[in-house]
Scaffold this active site. Structure first.
Site, PDB file in Angstrom:
ATOM      1  CG  MET A  28      -1.930  -1.162   1.165  1.00 18.82           C
ATOM      2  SD  MET A  28      -3.474  -0.823   2.005  1.00 18.82           S
ATOM      3  CE  MET A  28      -2.908  -0.549   3.671  1.00 18.82           C
ATOM      4  CG  HIS A  32       8.342   0.394   6.046  1.00 15.99           C
ATOM      5  ND1 HIS A  32       8.620  -0.946   6.118  1.00 15.99           N
ATOM      6  CD2 HIS A  32       6.993   0.512   6.231  1.00 15.99           C
ATOM      7  CE1 HIS A  32       7.509  -1.610   6.357  1.00 15.99           C
ATOM      8  NE2 HIS A  32       6.496  -0.757   6.415  1.00 15.99           N
ATOM      9  CD  GLU A  33      15.740  -1.445   4.401  1.00 18.21           C
ATOM     10  OE1 GLU A  33      15.993  -2.609   4.066  1.00 18.21           O
ATOM     11  OE2 GLU A  33      15.896  -0.482   3.640  1.00 18.21           O
ATOM     12  CG  HIS A  35       6.819  -1.886   2.213  1.00 21.27           C
ATOM     13  ND1 HIS A  35       6.710  -0.709   2.928  1.00 21.27           N
ATOM     14  CD2 HIS A  35       5.586  -2.452   2.268  1.00 21.27           C
ATOM     15  CE1 HIS A  35       5.481  -0.577   3.378  1.00 21.27           C
ATOM     16  NE2 HIS A  35       4.769  -1.621   3.002  1.00 21.27           N
ATOM     17  CE  LYS A 147       3.479  -4.390   9.786  1.00 16.48           C
ATOM     18  NZ  LYS A 147       2.327  -3.728  10.383  1.00 16.48           N
ATOM     19  CG  ASP A 148       0.489  -7.096   7.787  1.00 14.81           C
ATOM     20  OD1 ASP A 148      -0.358  -6.319   8.236  1.00 14.81           O
ATOM     21  OD2 ASP A 148       1.609  -6.717   7.390  1.00 14.81           O
ATOM     22  CG  MET A 182      10.650  -0.983  10.140  1.00 14.63           C
ATOM     23  SD  MET A 182      11.769  -0.824   8.748  1.00 14.63           S
ATOM     24  CE  MET A 182      13.264  -0.410   9.621  1.00 14.63           C
ATOM     25  CB  SER A 184       2.962   2.680   5.913  1.00 12.97           C
ATOM     26  OG  SER A 184       3.583   1.778   5.025  1.00 12.97           O
ATOM     27  NE  ARG A 185      -2.995   1.714   9.555  1.00 19.45           N
ATOM     28  CZ  ARG A 185      -3.326   0.685   8.768  1.00 19.45           C
ATOM     29  NH1 ARG A 185      -2.533  -0.367   8.680  1.00 19.45           N
ATOM     30  NH2 ARG A 185      -4.455   0.717   8.080  1.00 19.45           N
TER      31      ARG A 185
HETATM   32  P1  AMP Z   1       1.445  -2.854   3.491  1.00 12.21           P
HETATM   33  O1  AMP Z   1       1.985  -1.816   2.567  1.00 12.21           O
HETATM   34  O2  AMP Z   1       1.461  -2.428   4.929  1.00 12.21           O
HETATM   35  O3  AMP Z   1       0.119  -3.403   3.040  1.00 12.21           O
HETATM   36  O4  AMP Z   1       2.458  -4.070   3.441  1.00 12.21           O
HETATM   37  C1  AMP Z   1       2.810  -4.685   2.228  1.00 12.21           C
HETATM   38  C2  AMP Z   1       3.577  -5.952   2.535  1.00 12.21           C
HETATM   39  O5  AMP Z   1       4.725  -5.638   3.293  1.00 12.21           O
HETATM   40  C3  AMP Z   1       2.737  -6.935   3.373  1.00 12.21           C
HETATM   41  O6  AMP Z   1       3.006  -8.263   2.918  1.00 12.21           O
HETATM   42  C4  AMP Z   1       3.276  -6.718   4.764  1.00 12.21           C
HETATM   43  O7  AMP Z   1       3.158  -7.837   5.612  1.00 12.21           O
HETATM   44  C5  AMP Z   1       4.736  -6.424   4.468  1.00 12.21           C
HETATM   45  N1  AMP Z   1       5.331  -5.677   5.583  1.00 12.21           N
HETATM   46  C6  AMP Z   1       4.918  -4.499   6.092  1.00 12.21           C
HETATM   47  N2  AMP Z   1       5.683  -4.146   7.143  1.00 12.21           N
HETATM   48  C7  AMP Z   1       6.588  -5.144   7.307  1.00 12.21           C
HETATM   49  C8  AMP Z   1       7.659  -5.386   8.228  1.00 12.21           C
HETATM   50  N3  AMP Z   1       7.940  -4.533   9.209  1.00 12.21           N
HETATM   51  N4  AMP Z   1       8.381  -6.512   8.094  1.00 12.21           N
HETATM   52  C9  AMP Z   1       8.095  -7.412   7.109  1.00 12.21           C
HETATM   53  N5  AMP Z   1       7.104  -7.239   6.209  1.00 12.21           N
HETATM   54  C10 AMP Z   1       6.366  -6.117   6.299  1.00 12.21           C
END
Ligand code: AMP
Length: 287
Positions: A28, A32-33, A35, A147-148, A182, A184-185
């Site tokens: 989304m 960050h690191e 991603h 993380k998710d 880590m 985005s929020r």
């Molecule tokens: P998001 O943009 O938050 O929807 O995350 C996109 C992908 O990055 C999802 O598969 C998340 O689980 C993964 N992700 C987000 N934050 C982390 C993190 N700190 N460590 C590992 N994977 C992450």
């Protein structure tokens, strides 16, 4: 690196590359690191790496933080390029959900506990958009972060149930130096909330230590996390639960199989999640 806003152009670009493996990292944005680690990992799994940046309205409830979700398209594209991504898919809401879109994908049981309890439409929104993205990209491998954790379990189930011809790879949680997972929020946290936010990882680490010393009682392990998280007044606990790591079922007796200790805490309008997986030796008695 190529950037596509529409489906036919992305498909045309990928068509001649399908002889090698196409690896997909959906996001989304506000990268960050965490991603970027997924994107680098993707390179190990195939010749072509595709990422998507789409803030999916369907996975946000009416009172959630969709309007506050951080965005930085220019920075994101630079980071994708630096991470050797071959193509970025950047669809608009209209491209993903044109007028007349009616289908929703929902994965039963696994979507109900943990985050599903306070976010009842969340996983249907996630599954619908991920199913569409899988169909658009036609990837051989998709990488998701642990993380998710529940999202990863739900996606694995969807891939199995709907016979997607692809492999789902989970990547470990990437953390800030002070332990905060880590996200985005995190940028939306006030300085006080940011200081308090380390209580999630500290609580999980304390429970993990107790587990490694032999503690196996689910409620006790949960209470260790609760104690640390409740020691700061900023956060409001949504859940702290120990569940089976494979099917997310509740654990009533002592932990005897791989389990996930998962936590969600609200800091004002920002909800943070974290988890740790507890695995063997599982039969050791309590120290
Ligand atoms: P998001 O943009 O938050 O929807 O995350 C996109 C992908 O990055 C999802 O598969 C998340 O689980 C993964 N992700 C987000 N934050 C982390 C993190 N700190 N460590 C590992 N994977 C992450």
């Amino acid at each position: 690196m190529q950037v596509f806003e529409r489906v036919p152009e992305l498909r045309a670009f990928l068509s001649p590359l399908r002889a090698g493996r196409v690896v997909f990292v959906p996001t989304m944005g506000f990268l960050h690191e965490g991603h970027l680690a997924l994107m680098r990992r993707a390179r190990d799994h195939g010749a072509t790496v595709v990422s998507s940046i789409f803030v999916n309205p369907a996975q946000f409830g009416p009172n959630e933080d969709l309007s506050r979700y951080p965005r930085d398209l220019e920075g994101d594209l630079r980071k994708c390029k630096d991470s050797a991504v071959d193509a970025v898919f950047l669809p608009s809401v209209e491209v993903m959900y044109p007028a007349g879109h009616h289908t929703t994908i929902s994965v039963g049981e696994l979507s109900v506990p943990l985050c599903g309890r306070s976010r009842p439409i969340h996983f249907a929104g996630v599954c619908t958009v991920v199913a569409k993205l899988f169909n658009i990209v036609g990837c051989d491998v998709a990488i998701f972060g642990e993380k998710d954790f529940q999202q990863l379990a739900v996606i694995r189930q969807m891939v199995k149930d709907l016979d997607y011809p692809l492999e789902v790879v989970g990547h470990p949680i990437v953390r800030e130096p002070d332990g905060l997972a880590m996200s985005s929020r995190n940028v939306n946290l006030t300085p006080r909330q940011r200081a308090a936010s380390t209580s999630l990882s500290r609580g999980l680490a304390a429970a993990r230590e107790a587990f490694e010393r032999g503690e196996r009682e689910p409620r006790l392990l949960e209470s260790i996390v609760r104690h640390v998280v409740s020691s700061q007044p900023e956060g409001e606990v949504d859940y702290i639960e120990l569940r089976d790591a494979t099917d997310l079922s509740a654990l009533d007796g002592p932990v005897s199989r791989s389990a996930v200790l998962a936590v969600a805490v609200r800091f004002g309008g920002t909800r943070l999640i974290d988890n740790t997986v507890l695995v063997g030796p599982l039969s050791r008695s309590r120290a």
